[in-house]
Design a protein around this motif. Structure first.
Motif, PDB file in Angstrom:
ATOM      1  N   SER A   1      -1.983  -4.228 -11.308  1.00 48.33           N
ATOM      2  CA  SER A   1      -2.086  -4.154  -9.845  1.00 48.33           C
ATOM      3  C   SER A   1      -0.922  -3.352  -9.283  1.00 48.33           C
ATOM      4  CB  SER A   1      -2.097  -5.560  -9.216  1.00 48.33           C
ATOM      5  OG  SER A   1      -0.825  -6.164  -9.299  1.00 48.33           O
ATOM      6  N   TYR A   2      -1.155  -2.750  -8.126  1.00 54.50           N
ATOM      7  CA  TYR A   2      -0.059  -2.152  -7.361  1.00 54.50           C
ATOM      8  C   TYR A   2      -0.212  -2.562  -5.901  1.00 54.50           C
ATOM      9  CZ  TYR A   2      -3.448   1.604  -6.192  1.00 54.50           C
ATOM     10  OH  TYR A   2      -4.550   2.325  -5.770  1.00 54.50           O
ATOM     11  N   SER A   3       0.929  -2.663  -5.218  1.00 55.04           N
ATOM     12  CA  SER A   3       0.957  -2.996  -3.795  1.00 55.04           C
ATOM     13  C   SER A   3       1.593  -1.847  -3.040  1.00 55.04           C
ATOM     14  CB  SER A   3       1.743  -4.288  -3.560  1.00 55.04           C
ATOM     15  OG  SER A   3       1.190  -5.358  -4.304  1.00 55.04           O
ATOM     16  N   ALA A   4       1.093  -1.576  -1.836  1.00 60.76           N
ATOM     17  CA  ALA A   4       1.598  -0.452  -1.050  1.00 60.76           C
ATOM     18  C   ALA A   4       1.173  -0.635   0.401  1.00 60.76           C
ATOM     19  CB  ALA A   4       1.047   0.866  -1.594  1.00 60.76           C
ATOM     20  N   PRO A   5       1.808   0.080   1.329  1.00 62.36           N
ATOM     21  CA  PRO A   5       1.290   0.093   2.702  1.00 62.36           C
ATOM     22  C   PRO A   5      -0.081   0.759   2.742  1.00 62.36           C
ATOM     23  CG  PRO A   5       3.542   0.953   2.598  1.00 62.36           C
ATOM     24  CD  PRO A   5       3.066   0.835   1.189  1.00 62.36           C
TER      25      PRO A   5
ATOM     26  N   GLU B   1      -4.058  -7.113   3.899  1.00 63.52           N
ATOM     27  CA  GLU B   1      -3.526  -8.025   4.899  1.00 63.52           C
ATOM     28  C   GLU B   1      -2.294  -7.411   5.544  1.00 63.52           C
ATOM     29  OE1 GLU B   1      -2.769 -11.988   3.649  1.00 63.52           O
ATOM     30  OE2 GLU B   1      -4.789 -12.333   2.861  1.00 63.52           O
ATOM     31  N   ARG B   2      -2.218  -7.528   6.859  1.00 64.58           N
ATOM     32  CA  ARG B   2      -1.064  -7.060   7.621  1.00 64.58           C
ATOM     33  C   ARG B   2      -0.708  -5.616   7.267  1.00 64.58           C
ATOM     34  NH1 ARG B   2       2.973 -12.372   7.534  1.00 64.58           N
ATOM     35  NH2 ARG B   2       1.491 -13.804   8.537  1.00 64.58           N
ATOM     36  N   ARG B   3      -1.760  -4.798   7.212  1.00 70.29           N
ATOM     37  CA  ARG B   3      -1.619  -3.351   6.984  1.00 70.29           C
ATOM     38  C   ARG B   3      -0.945  -3.060   5.650  1.00 70.29           C
ATOM     39  NH1 ARG B   3      -3.060  -0.696  11.329  1.00 70.29           N
ATOM     40  NH2 ARG B   3      -2.194   1.245  10.526  1.00 70.29           N
ATOM     41  N   ARG B   4      -1.208  -3.936   4.661  1.00 69.05           N
ATOM     42  CA  ARG B   4      -0.647  -3.723   3.332  1.00 69.05           C
ATOM     43  C   ARG B   4      -1.698  -4.067   2.276  1.00 69.05           C
ATOM     44  NH1 ARG B   4       4.198  -2.458   1.376  1.00 69.05           N
ATOM     45  NH2 ARG B   4       4.640  -3.036  -0.781  1.00 69.05           N
TER      46      ARG B   4
END
Length: 877
Positions: free
Chosen positions: A185-189, A214-217
């Protein structure tokens, strides 16, 4: 010791970059590498239709998996396969229950669910948001569906879909390759919308992301940064059909993220790894305010419950304000150990855009890699600290006794021996992989009738009913290799185009007997004219001929006999000298070994050319032109070739051929200025359109009519008729080399080869030259012989492109090696060759004309004069 480590890391770093077009290996349903215990289902009708009977091309039990009872439209019965490890899944193949000609159950459609951990399940959708794929229309046909986008998963569920109450059964094969990156997985704006004045808006969101928003992310999933599709230099153009501008990129605007000036992303992996590098494919179209990141800082976390290490890896990039091409930026990660990374990418301009991110790492954590983990102030107090040997922490500690020293020496020797063995195994695996790549098996007889669908990603292989296969798959030497096999298997004797002559004795004899050095088996074909034999000095590719085929700028220079290079000077050039300061650079279209092709505005060009200018009046506006420019490091041979190309171009004067307008040769760098058309090339133009209909009119969808397509075909035939009348051989006729103006007038050009956009249309020979083999006649591939007749073959393929609206590449389901093997079948002429299918839009009489262009025997192919006369009446119908 460090040298051994470096060698291992370099060898491993060469892998890990996924290419979906080549990641198409059978994963083991048919041959049994996927075990029975790894195949489960929500239900089964009988013991003899249990899930482990859902094996492709197998007839054990009652011949397939069948869920219990009648399948209703609301049911969610599924067949589940555990692939055993994370896998990049690109293709799914299905069959019904044939059961030795007694079965008739099959699934007409299905959905896919998948999971990387067996707990959280996700639903697959294609790039247009459709979750359902078409499947079988009878019990024995094999239907192969490409997954766009591909899936990174370990567990996969196939869920049959029906509109009526019916009985369904399925046999399945899955295709792909191991996901060695290990990224789960990766997380980003969230990506953002770019609305530049004067340009189309670009939606730079991650539209295939399978995690949470969620919350623009974005977090907890994977998407377009791991789908293997690399964005183009111009981010407004896409590699996918029927999607919006900016689709291939995930992008952010600097001022929308507050004052921090960076984008923070987190990456989670399947296990702890030693990271050697990170590769980020980034856009660099600085004319639109987009640049690669100026620097990046990465922190490491050895376990998910631990804190982030204090000391990051910091890497500063070298910014390039001259070359707007998108590129990979490789960030060294210094063999740091972690299961999770947090990276901050700092802006260098207003926008930053990524299309792919991949990681190179080791699976094994070496003892020398263990370092003290210092947690940040935000870290948990329970975080574990990796111990350090006492002698390392305290230099004054006593020296170990002699017995311990001997043990340490023994351990070091053992580690060195293990490293040597590992290096040997890596080198051996690379050798074996090369041998396997050169020795794929022959296409099975039952797979020879192929129909490709232009309307979807479905391939139907019509296989006649065959007796059941005994045992657990094919027997014999061909099934003893444990490595993955590709879809469409080839001849084990195949090596390369030059070696095909040795493989086919009759080809070798006829070639050597030819008076022209590149002849054919037919006696009348060997009596070619000097114009036809202008470069055939060998019966296979001579290395010098291959390199010269490319042209100086990477384009395909027209082949013309009897032009001596040594005598070419400025006085031989009839084109006028244009002031180079009036050429304003707009975009780099492509490049070759010694030159580049630029899109420029030419100020005052209409006034410069005066009366008789081939250009339309632009009401005083600047004119777009293509400028071929020779680089400063070009060799003297390249310089002479460039002048030769100018002389050739100056002789061309036809409404359907690109014109040389002027030159800049009074000083370096040498330049030639040619026409450039407002609508770009024909391939891009057609691929963005649909055939004209009531639906396209109602929804304002860009479209073309059948009459338009026929008119385009006639114009190309007319231009090629003109070239043939001058004994010019184009050698790279395709839609990418046909430009259109606003009135749909076509002009044939020659610089498609230099454009990165079409790099996949060319096959690299021995790492040096590239050839458009999917458009080439068999004699051009096997013998290196290019004539007007081989241009006729390419014209047939170009017609096929036009009437498929350039929605797919010719022979899109065959690899480059299989295309070359197919040319051998054309030579042998035993009825095993694969032809392109008839496009649905194409009138039958026109497809017959295409088939004549692909005649095996050269005299049976029509001339361009004949093609023009045959096509012209269709335009007025």
């Amino acid at each position: 010791m460090h040298l051994f480590l470096l060698l291992i890391l370099q060898a491993i770093a060469a892998f890990g970059q996924i290419d979906p077009t080549h990641c198409r290996y059978a994963l083991g349903m048919e041959d049994g590498r996927i075990k029975d215990d790894d195949i489960t289902a929500s239900s089964q009708w009988y013991e003899t239709t249990a899930p482990h009977y859902a094996r492709f091309n197998r007839e054990e039990g009652d011949g397939a998996w069948c869920p219990e009872g009648q399948l209703e439209p609301s049911d969610s019965q599924y067949l589940q396969v555990d692939l055993g490890r994370l896998t990049f899944l690109t293709v799914v193949g299905t069959q019904g229950r044939y059961a030795r000609n007694s079965g008739k159950e099959y699934a007409r459609a299905y959905r896919l669910n998948y999971s990387r951990d067996g707990l959280l399940w996700k639903s697959w959708r294609n790039r247009l948001g459709n979750p359902v794929m078409d499947a079988n229309k009878n019990a024995y046909t094999s239907v192969i569906n490409d997954l766009h986008p591909p899936i990174i998963t370990r567990y996969i569920r196939l869920i049959p879909v029906t509109k009526l109450s019916t009985t369904v059964c399925m046999r399945v094969e899955l295709y792909g390759c191991p996901w060695d990156d290990g990224l789960i997985s990766y997380s980003a704006p969230e990506g953002q919308l770019m609305m530049p004045p004067g340009y189309p808006s670009a939606s730079l969101n991650d539209s295939t992301y399978d995690g949470a928003h969620e919350r623009r992310r974005l977090f907890g999933g994977l998407g377009q940064l791991t789908d293997g599709v690399i964005g183009l230099d111009n981010f407004l153009l896409t590699r996918q059909y029927n999607v919006w501008p900016g689709y291939d990129y995930l992008g952010w605007r600097n001022d929308s993220l507050g004052t921090q000036g960076y984008v923070e992303m987190e990456f989670v992996f399947d296990r702890q790894r030693n990271f050697t590098s990170m590769k980020v494919h980034s856009n660099n179209m600085f004319s639109r305010g987009v640049k690669i990141f100026s620097s990046v800082s990465c922190w490491f976390k050895p376990r998910l419950i631990a804190g982030w290490e204090v000391e990051p890896v910091v890497f500063k990039t070298v910014l390039d304000d001259r070359n707007p091409s998108a590129r990979y930026v490789t960030v060294p990660l210094n063999r740091r150990t972690a299961k999770s990374l947090r990276c901050r990418f700092y802006f260098a301009d207003v926008w930053m855009m990524f299309s792919e991110i991949s990681f190179q790492s080791e699976d094994t954590i070496l003892p020398t890699q263990m370092t003290l983990v210092v947690t940040s102030p935000l870290a948990s107090e329970e975080s574990t600290v990796t111990p350090i040997p006492e002698t390392a922490a305290n230099p004054s500690a006593s020296v170990p006794p002699e017995g311990n020293t001997a043990i340490l020496i023994g351990c070091l020797v053992t580690i060195i021996l293990l490293l040597v063995i590992i290096i040997f195994l890596i080198l051996w695996c690379q050798y074996v992989c090369k041998v396997l790549e050169k020795a794929p098996r022959r296409i099975h007889d039952e797979e020879m009738t192929v129909r490709l669908s232009s309307c979807s990603d479905t391939i139907i292989l019509q296989t006649p009913p065959v007796p059941p296969r005994s045992g657990h798959g094919p027997s014999g030497p061909a099934n003893t290799d444990p490595h993955y096999e590709r879809v469409f298997l080839l001849d084990p004797q195949y090596q390369n185009p030059a070696m095909l002559r040795n493989k086919l004795p009759e080809l070798s004899q006829s070639a050597e007997a030819s008076a022209c050095g590149g002849g054919y088996a037919e006696p009348d074909v060997t009596q070619c004219t000097p114009h036809q034999c202008f470069h055939n000095n060998a019966p296979h590719y001579a290395e010098t001929d291959i390199v010269r085929l490319q042209g100086v700028t990477g384009s395909n220079m027209y082949a013309v006999p009897a032009l001596t290079v040594d005598s070419l000077t400025r006085k031989d050039i009839s084109a006028a000298e244009f002031p180079r300061q009036q050429l304003i650079f707009r975009e780099k279209l492509g490049e070759g070994q010694f030159g580049e092709v630029h899109l420029c505005e030419a100020e005052g060009l209409l006034e410069f050319l005066g009366e008789g200018s081939p250009l339309p009046d632009r009401d005083g506006h600047s004119v777009l032109v293509a400028v071929k420019q020779l680089r400063a490091d070009a060799t003297s041979q390249a310089r002479n070739d460039f002048l030769k190309e100018i002389k050739i171009m100056s002789r061309l004067n036809d409404p359907n051929i690109i014109r040389l307008l002027c030159v800049c040769v009074s000083s370096d760098p040498l330049c030639m200025v040619t026409e450039y058309m407002e609508n770009g090339d024909l391939n891009m133009f057609l691929s963005q359109r649909e055939i004209e209909s009531t639906l396209t009119h109602a929804n304002n969808i860009p479209s073309v009519s059948l009459s338009n397509l026929l008119h385009m075909s006639v114009q190309i035939a007319s231009g090629m008729k003109y070239l043939a009348s001058l004994n010019f051989v184009h050698r790279d006729l395709a839609t990418r080399n046909c430009l259109l103006d606003r009135r749909l007038t076509i002009k044939i050009a020659d610089f498609g080869m230099s454009r990165n956009l079409y790099s996949s249309d060319y096959y690299r020979i021995q790492g040096r030259a590239v050839l458009p083999i999917r458009w080439m006649a068999w004699e051009s591939i096997l013998l290196g012989k290019f004539t007007t007749a081989s241009d006729v073959w390419a014209f047939g393929v170009t017609l096929w492109e036009i009437f498929t609206l350039c929605k797919e590449q010719p022979y899109s389901l065959l690899s480059d090696e299989q295309v070359i093997e197919n040319s051998g079948e054309f030579f042998r002429n035993q009825g095993r060759q694969i032809f392109l299918y008839a496009p649905p839009l194409c009138p039958p009489s026109l497809f017959e004309l295409m088939m004549r262009c692909w005649s095996r025997d050269i005299p049976n192919r029509p001339s361009f004069e004949g093609l023009f006369q045959a096509l012209r009446p269709h335009v007025n119908q």
